[in-house]
Design a protein around this motif. Structure first.
Motif, PDB file in Angstrom:
ATOM      1  N   ASN A   1      55.204  22.216  25.384  1.00 35.24           N
ATOM      2  CA  ASN A   1      53.892  22.526  25.945  1.00 35.24           C
ATOM      3  C   ASN A   1      53.381  21.357  26.771  1.00 35.24           C
ATOM      4  O   ASN A   1      53.745  20.207  26.516  1.00 35.24           O
ATOM      5  CB  ASN A   1      52.867  22.756  24.821  1.00 35.24           C
ATOM      6  CG  ASN A   1      53.224  23.900  23.925  1.00 35.24           C
ATOM      7  OD1 ASN A   1      53.066  25.050  24.291  1.00 35.24           O
ATOM      8  ND2 ASN A   1      53.718  23.599  22.742  1.00 35.24           N
TER       9      ASN A   1
ATOM     10  N   PRO B   1      41.193  31.131  26.708  1.00 35.67           N
ATOM     11  CA  PRO B   1      42.231  30.107  26.602  1.00 35.67           C
ATOM     12  C   PRO B   1      43.065  29.887  27.870  1.00 35.67           C
ATOM     13  O   PRO B   1      43.906  28.995  27.891  1.00 35.67           O
ATOM     14  CB  PRO B   1      43.105  30.617  25.453  1.00 35.67           C
ATOM     15  CG  PRO B   1      42.935  32.092  25.479  1.00 35.67           C
ATOM     16  CD  PRO B   1      41.513  32.326  25.915  1.00 35.67           C
TER      17      PRO B   1
ATOM     18  N   GLN C   1      48.279  29.561  28.473  1.00 34.18           N
ATOM     19  CA  GLN C   1      47.285  29.810  27.433  1.00 34.18           C
ATOM     20  C   GLN C   1      47.205  28.583  26.520  1.00 34.18           C
ATOM     21  O   GLN C   1      48.236  28.098  26.055  1.00 34.18           O
ATOM     22  CB  GLN C   1      47.690  31.017  26.591  1.00 34.18           C
ATOM     23  CG  GLN C   1      47.807  32.303  27.370  1.00 34.18           C
ATOM     24  CD  GLN C   1      46.446  32.908  27.690  1.00 34.18           C
ATOM     25  OE1 GLN C   1      45.563  32.942  26.851  1.00 34.18           O
ATOM     26  NE2 GLN C   1      46.291  33.377  28.912  1.00 34.18           N
TER      27      GLN C   1
ATOM     28  N   ARG D   1      46.287  26.555  23.111  1.00 37.14           N
ATOM     29  CA  ARG D   1      46.102  26.660  21.660  1.00 37.14           C
ATOM     30  C   ARG D   1      45.380  25.395  21.226  1.00 37.14           C
ATOM     31  O   ARG D   1      45.819  24.279  21.551  1.00 37.14           O
ATOM     32  CB  ARG D   1      47.452  26.775  20.961  1.00 37.14           C
ATOM     33  CG  ARG D   1      47.307  27.060  19.473  1.00 37.14           C
ATOM     34  CD  ARG D   1      48.646  27.252  18.847  1.00 37.14           C
ATOM     35  NE  ARG D   1      49.219  25.925  18.651  1.00 37.14           N
ATOM     36  CZ  ARG D   1      50.173  25.642  17.785  1.00 37.14           C
ATOM     37  NH1 ARG D   1      50.719  26.595  17.084  1.00 37.14           N
ATOM     38  NH2 ARG D   1      50.607  24.430  17.647  1.00 37.14           N
TER      39      ARG D   1
ATOM     40  N   GLN E   1      50.701  26.520  26.453  1.00 42.01           N
ATOM     41  CA  GLN E   1      51.991  27.198  26.496  1.00 42.01           C
ATOM     42  C   GLN E   1      52.254  27.623  27.935  1.00 42.01           C
ATOM     43  O   GLN E   1      51.498  28.395  28.517  1.00 42.01           O
ATOM     44  CB  GLN E   1      51.983  28.415  25.583  1.00 42.01           C
ATOM     45  CG  GLN E   1      53.291  29.149  25.575  1.00 42.01           C
ATOM     46  CD  GLN E   1      53.259  30.363  24.666  1.00 42.01           C
ATOM     47  OE1 GLN E   1      52.221  30.784  24.189  1.00 42.01           O
ATOM     48  NE2 GLN E   1      54.424  30.925  24.448  1.00 42.01           N
TER      49      GLN E   1
END
Length: 140
Positions: A40, A60, A80, A82, A131
């Motif tokens: 990531n 996100p 996106q 996290r 991601q």
């Protein structure tokens, strides 16, 4: 281009900008230090109540742009986010992740880890892992 193509670039170039979406649909940009962590794009928001964190909690989707010191090369990771924080991650795991992402976003160890840990807890720091869904750039 995929993330493995830009990973070495992100491991060497930590100056960046993260772009998030505001409630009105406009883009909000923040200067950050960034890196690559476990597949990531990664960064730490040292303030858990920052605009970028509030935006990411609501939506996100985001973009991370990393640049070389001379602005001649860049890598972009769209995806996106996290978020790992004190509300969804055990204290010891969050402490470890904050340290690991700090290392991934820089070239040296922190001079005082206990102080870093204390400040990150106090400011409710958030680990942000993006991601990759689209990756591109000019890797120099």
């Amino acid at each position: 281009m995929d993330f493995e193509d830009v990973r070495p670039f992100l491991e060497r170039n930590h100056r960046g900008v993260v772009m998030t979406v505001q409630p009105n649909g406009a883009v909000q940009s923040s200067i950050v230090v960034c890196g690559a962590y476990q597949g990531n794009a990664a960064l730490v928001s040292v303030r858990g109540n920052s605009a970028k964190v509030r935006n990411l909690r609501r939506n996100p989707r985001c973009t991370v742009l990393a640049v070389t010191g001379d602005w001649r090369g860049y890598a972009v990771v769209e995806g996106q986010a996290r978020l790992l924080d004190s509300g969804n991650t055990a204290a010891e795991e969050l402490r470890r992740k904050l340290r690991e992402v700090y290392r991934a976003c820089g070239d040296k160890e922190h001079p005082d880890w206990p102080e870093y840990d204390r400040v990150m807890r106090q400011q409710d720091a958030v680990v942000i892992l993006v991601q990759p869904q689209r990756v591109y750039g000019l890797l120099r």
